[in-house]
Design an enzyme around this catalytic site. Structure first.
Site, mmCIF file in Angstrom:
data_model
loop_
_atom_site.group_PDB
_atom_site.id
_atom_site.type_symbol
_atom_site.label_atom_id
_atom_site.label_comp_id
_atom_site.label_asym_id
_atom_site.label_seq_id
_atom_site.Cartn_x
_atom_site.Cartn_y
_atom_site.Cartn_z
ATOM 1 N N THR A 39 0.806 -1.223 0.000
ATOM 2 C CA THR A 39 0.000 0.000 0.000
ATOM 3 C C THR A 39 0.839 1.274 0.000
ATOM 4 O O THR A 39 0.282 2.375 -0.035
ATOM 5 C CB THR A 39 -0.916 0.041 1.232
ATOM 6 O OG1 THR A 39 -0.102 0.015 2.422
ATOM 7 C CG2 THR A 39 -1.875 -1.131 1.246
ATOM 8 N N LYS A 40 2.159 1.162 0.041
ATOM 9 C CA LYS A 40 3.012 2.339 0.172
ATOM 10 C C LYS A 40 3.275 3.004 -1.184
ATOM 11 O O LYS A 40 2.828 2.535 -2.225
ATOM 12 C CB LYS A 40 4.324 1.959 0.860
ATOM 13 C CG LYS A 40 4.132 1.392 2.263
ATOM 14 C CD LYS A 40 3.383 2.364 3.167
ATOM 15 C CE LYS A 40 3.394 1.940 4.627
ATOM 16 N NZ LYS A 40 2.577 0.758 4.910
ATOM 17 N N THR A 41 4.036 4.105 -1.161
ATOM 18 C CA THR A 41 4.224 4.902 -2.376
ATOM 19 C C THR A 41 5.046 4.185 -3.433
ATOM 20 O O THR A 41 4.904 4.461 -4.625
ATOM 21 C CB THR A 41 4.868 6.253 -2.037
ATOM 22 O OG1 THR A 41 6.055 6.023 -1.253
ATOM 23 C CG2 THR A 41 3.913 7.122 -1.241
#
Length: 238
Positions: A39-41
């Site tokens: 879910t991170k960048t």
């Protein structure tokens, strides 16, 4: 550091944020930690990265990430010592990133700026269309700096026609998933029970938590997706 304290930056959501023109992770802290969860960048599926200028910290991380073994696999097979020989010099963990995940990360890193640009464009659009609603918009980066826009968190004001929980339910009824970032630690069972904490012990954290909601924000969102989210939000809060 001042007072002899050690500073570790939690930059799990931050890449590629800048502050005063410098990339997070390039300041004078002892170490900076990034997350590459899905879910991170940028994402490798699971795992993360530690960056440091301190050679001792770097060496310790390398040892502790793989069972406390004194050499990683590549060193074992390129060393003059017999390749089968290794020594466990610390009670380490199994924290090493897989080669496949690392290869994904290398390619994702090349796209980090493009990902941030798209997230920034979507966040700016949300800002424009939600400005007249009973909400508090997310804070922006200082002039000249970069906001990672890992999340887009609206805060429902006291004038909102529904509670945060009801808002999420109504969005779900429209087929749009929202989330909450994050639940305060003092109301989580472990800390609540261990330290005999009450929700009102941290009133500001509780107040913000009860009103915060994260809207969909990911780089593959189409203009149609964005407009669908906006229409649903305005229908509920407008």
């Amino acid at each position: 550091m001042k007072h002899g304290l050690k500073v570790v930056e939690d930059a799990a959501h931050a890449l590629p944020t800048t502050y005063k023109g410098k990339l997070i992770g390039t300041f004078d802290s002892d170490a900076t930690v990034y997350s590459f969860y899905v879910t991170k960048t940028i994402a490798t599926g699971e795992g993360g990265m530690v960056v440091t200028r301190n050679k001792k910290v770097s060496e310790r991380c390398r040892v502790m990430r793989l069972h406390g073994i004194d050499r990683d696999v590549f060193n074992r097979y390129s060393s003059k010592k017999p390749s089968w020989h290794y020594e466990i010099i610390a009670p380490g963990f199994k924290y090493n990133m897989t080669d496949i995940a690392a290869s994904l990360g290398i390619q994702q890193l090349k796209k980090a700026r493009a990902f941030q640009k798209r997230r920034s464009e979507m966040s700016a659009y949300y800002d424009r269309v939600f400005g007249d609603l009973p909400v508090v918009l997310p804070p922006k980066a200082p002039e000249g700096d970069i906001h990672a826009w890992h999340l887009y968190v609206l805060r429902l004001s006291d004038k909102a026609p529904v509670s945060r929980d009801r808002f999420i339910e109504m969005m779900a009824e429209k087929g749009i998933g929202c989330s909450v970032h994050f639940i305060p630690l003092h109301i989580q069972p472990y800390w609540r029970d261990t330290y005999n904490l009450k929700p009102q012990d941290f009133p500001n954290a509780l107040h913000l938590f009860e009103r915060a909601v994260s809207l969909p924000l990911y780089t593959k969102m189409s203009e149609k997706d964005l407009k669908r989210v906006v229409e649903a939000v305005r229908n509920i809060l407008g």
